[in-house]
Design an enzyme around this catalytic site. Structure first.
Site, short mmCIF file in Angstrom:
data_model
loop_
_atom_site.label_atom_id
_atom_site.label_comp_id
_atom_site.label_asym_id
_atom_site.label_seq_id
_atom_site.Cartn_x
_atom_site.Cartn_y
_atom_site.Cartn_z
N ASP A 50 -9.69 -4.99 -4.55
CA ASP A 50 -9.13 -3.51 -4.44
C ASP A 50 -9.96 -2.67 -5.04
O ASP A 50 -9.11 -2.72 -6.27
CB ASP A 50 -7.87 -3.49 -4.17
CG ASP A 50 -6.74 -2.53 -3.30
OD1 ASP A 50 -7.45 -1.98 -2.99
OD2 ASP A 50 -5.30 -2.92 -3.49
N HIS A 74 -7.41 -5.52 0.07
CA HIS A 74 -6.71 -4.03 0.08
C HIS A 74 -5.49 -4.88 1.53
O HIS A 74 -6.68 -4.89 2.88
CB HIS A 74 -6.78 -3.03 0.30
CG HIS A 74 -6.31 -1.72 0.35
ND1 HIS A 74 -5.08 -1.77 -0.84
CD2 HIS A 74 -5.30 -1.16 1.51
CE1 HIS A 74 -4.30 -0.76 -0.37
NE2 HIS A 74 -4.11 -0.26 0.79
N SER A 86 0.79 -1.33 0.52
CA SER A 86 -0.21 0.17 -0.46
C SER A 86 0.73 1.38 0.05
O SER A 86 1.73 1.52 -0.88
CB SER A 86 -1.03 0.18 1.64
OG SER A 86 -2.02 1.13 0.61
#
Length: 712
Positions: free
Chosen positions: A621, A651, A434
């Site tokens: 995601d 995610h 991320s």
């Protein structure tokens, strides 16, 4: 074998039509209904579902005809348009399953009429909102260039999408329908997260913190367990107008010694787990073009001047240098690693030729290396490599470029001091998830511009490569995603860009041990108050629901909101609207388009020369399109890049690696990509035996496809 997302949509819609007709026939039969108004609710609901299904079938047919044009390549099916169709299909299959159960058991002695009616109404609401998302995706596919998943130059279009999101109802996705699109093994975990967050939100801001707040939240969570509608409404309220400090506080609960202790029990034990504090001092590094020359790398200075950089060294085996006095001086107050003089049977290994430098995720605003220890410990064992995880300063107290400066400095320090880390650094890989994936890319860009050695490869899991609210099909999922709602995403992005910059001093890094004493002093009163509230919620449920409704109304912004924007839907359709409108600030700060913030917007000159980039993304995601478009951009420049898309995971799946076999499988893919960086000579030889992207995405989906096609 077809993937579940590529099943014949005509069969799904035909099954839905039949289920609706069967239920209406049963519910409107000649004999008197035993459930009165509940029967009327079910009939109304089934007719609405039937209407949505008939309207959506031609829309889905249009998407399935063109969405392959937006894939990275033919072997890697994955983009936001595919995902929206897959999510819709999951919703329809749940409705088909529930509808068949109702038709078969409606007159049974043990049929729970109210429960089943509420379930079907929740999925009907979800279907209505998904219909709106598909209409919005149609607008995107019409306005974007061929093969493009976003239009960053059209700020007006993105602004209208944000406004539409702000007014749309979302609570149905956080109640009974929570996580329907994900792997079934993850749904109990997601339910726990949502219940914990809404319970934590009820106690947040009172005179306790850390463990004390968590204890009180536990005792007030009962009403959210038994009332999914209340849970969904409260979660929507919290995420619509998010208090960023609440979000940071909630996720930082995972940093406590108690919770991290459970993580350590479940993961592999390691010989070395040291937190290091590296003082700010200029570094000299050789130039990549001419090692006889060197350049100076200054310590981080943004916002408050030079300051130390914190890191964590994790190593499954004790290696030369890791028990040196020089290293231990950097870990004052921490537990020293186990070494041979203390335990004679622990043998010191020679330095590894590899080094893994890790940047954690958390939206640039939350978490540390401690909350990512569970998979890092396992990686250190599986790869037999020391791992240096950087605890960079967090926003909003430390906006861009502080985190990038600290991560770049940590990378340079690791190159110069690899002998202390148990490595010769013959090959160095950057890994992150991320926000950490973003930092892996931008640190490599900084290395290129500084003229020093770039890492030998990057493994970025679901990276954020476009830190704006520009619309893309996968980002429409922020309407339904419990882990990444748009309100949360926008707050994190604005905080990193400095739009919410609050102080010119570093945030106090107070450890859980220092918080523990104050929490303990308040814990008894917290438990007493929490128990009282918990009992009251059962004795008088209407009181709790009323309080939630009052809070929701009080949270609505004072400004008058239009019923969305000038985004018109076909056939007079209108999605459900929320009572509490979100106030999402557009990411209009120019910093957002800085290439070191949004590498997707970087000019070719800043990307050319990057090492091989291995991206591992999830089909479900909201940031999937970030990965697809960045991989496409690198490939168009003839830069080495791979993209793997896994199915059915949210995610942040790396932090869930120990939850189920699907998340562990995805973590194993990340490990394989890192191993490719360390062993490039054997990567090609293993490619045939390893799971190719198309097969890795179909591993679970093929199983589901068999079951679902049989059911249809």
């Amino acid at each position: 074998m077809r993937l579940a997302s590529e099943m014949d949509h005509k069969a799904v819609f035909a099954a839905l039509e039949k289920v609706c007709e069967d239920n209406i026939a049963v519910l409107c039969g000649p004999s008197e209904s035993p459930y009165g108004t509940i029967t009327k609710r079910l009939v109304t609901c089934m007719r609405k579902i039937q209407q949505h299904g008939r309207a959506l079938e031609p829309v889905v047919a249009c998407f399935t005809a063109v969405y392959h044009h937006y894939d990275f390549d033919s072997q890697t099916p994955g983009n936001g348009y595919r995902t929206l169709v897959k999510v819709l299909q999951s919703c329809l299959l749940h409705i088909v399953h529930k509808g068949r159960y109702i038709a078969s058991n409606y007159r049974g002695a043990f049929f729970r009429a109210e429960h089943n009616a509420s379930e079907m109404e929740a999925y009907c609401s979800a279907l209505c909102q998904l219909r709106a998302l598909l209409y919005l995706a149609q607008r995107l596919i019409h306005d974007n260039d061929h093969g493009q998943l976003y239009t960053p130059q059209d700020a007006d279009l993105s602004g209208r999408f944000v406004e539409e999101y702000s007014s749309m109802h979302k609570a149905c996705f956080y109640g009974r329908c929570l996580g329907f699109q994900f792997s079934p093994a993850l749904r109990p975990f997601l339910q726990t997260i949502v219940i914990s967050m809404v319970s934590y939100g009820e106690t947040y801001g009172k005179q306790q913190s850390g463990i004390g707040t968590a204890a009180l939240s536990l005792l007030t969570s009962g009403k959210y367990v038994i009332d999914p509608e209340l849970r969904g409404a409260e979660f929507e309220r919290i995420t619509q107008n998010l208090d960023l400090h609440f979000w940071k506080s909630f996720w930082n609960v995972t940093e406590s010694n108690i919770l991290s202790g459970f993580t350590r029990i479940a993961s592999n034990p390691v010989q070395v787990n040291l937190t290091l504090t590296v003082p700010p001092a200029s570094l000299r590094l050789p130039l990549a073009s001419d090692p006889s020359l060197s350049t100076t790398v200054s310590p981080p200075i943004a916002h408050w001047g030079p300051g130390p950089v914190c890191m964590r060294l994790i190593s499954y085996e004790l290696r030369d240098g890791q028990d040196s006095e020089e290293l231990l001086k950097l870990s004052q107050g921490d537990v020293a690693p186990i070494s041979s003089p203390r335990l004679p049977w622990v043998q010191t290994k020679p330095p590894s030729p590899w080094l893994l430098v890790h940047f954690h995720g958390g939206g640039f605003v939350a978490q540390t290396s401690r909350s990512h220890e569970n998979y890092l410990r396992n990686w250190s064992k599986e790869l037999s490599v020391p791992i240096l995880s950087v605890d960079y300063s967090l926003s909003p107290e430390a906006p861009f470029p502080r985190a990038l400066e600290e991560c770049f400095y940590a990378y340079c320090w690791a190159l110069n001091h690899c002998h202390l880390l148990g490595s010769t650094a013959e090959r160095v890989c950057l890994a992150g998830d991320s926000a950490g994936g973003n930092l892996c890319i931008t640190v490599s860009m900084r290395a290129l511009t500084a003229g020093i050695r770039v890492p030998d490869g990057i493994m970025a899991a679901y990276p954020a490569t476009l830190l704006t609210t520009d619309a893309s099909p996968s980002r429409l999922l922020t309407l339904i995603d419990p882990l990444l709602p748009l309100g949360v995403l926008a707050k994190c992005l604005n905080a990193y860009a400095g739009s919410d910059f609050q102080t010119a001093q570093p945030a106090e890094r107070r450890g859980s041990l220092s918080a523990l004493s104050r929490d303990t002093a308040l814990l008894l009163s917290d438990l007493t108050q929490g128990a009282s509230n918990w009992i009251q919620s059962f004795l008088d449920p209407s009181r709790a629901a009323g309080a939630a409704n009052d809070h929701r109304r009080a949270s609505a912004p004072a400004a008058t909101w239009s019923s969305a924007s000038d985004l018109h839907y076909p056939g007079g359709f209108e999605p459900l609207r929320s009572e509490c409108h979100a106030h999402v600030l557009p990411t209009s700060c120019p910093v957002m388009r800085n290439p070191f913030v949004s590498p997707l917007l970087a000019p070719p000159g800043l990307l050319r020369g990057l090492p091989p980039v291995h991206i591992v993304a999830s089909a479900l995601d909201a940031l999937l399109d970030d990965s697809v478009m960045f991989a496409k951009k690198l490939r168009a420049m003839a830069q080495p890049v791979t993209l793997t898309v896994v199915d059915d995971l949210p995610h942040g799946f790396l932090s869930l690696a120990q939850i189920c076999k699907e998340t562990q499988f995805a973590s194993d893919i990340c490990v394989a990509r890192i191993r490719d960086v360390f062993r490039p000579e054997s990567a090609a030889a293993r490619a045939g035996a390893a799971l190719a992207p198309s097969r890795s995405t179909g591993w679970r989906a093929e199983t589901d496809s068999d079951e679902e096609e049989t059911a249809l």
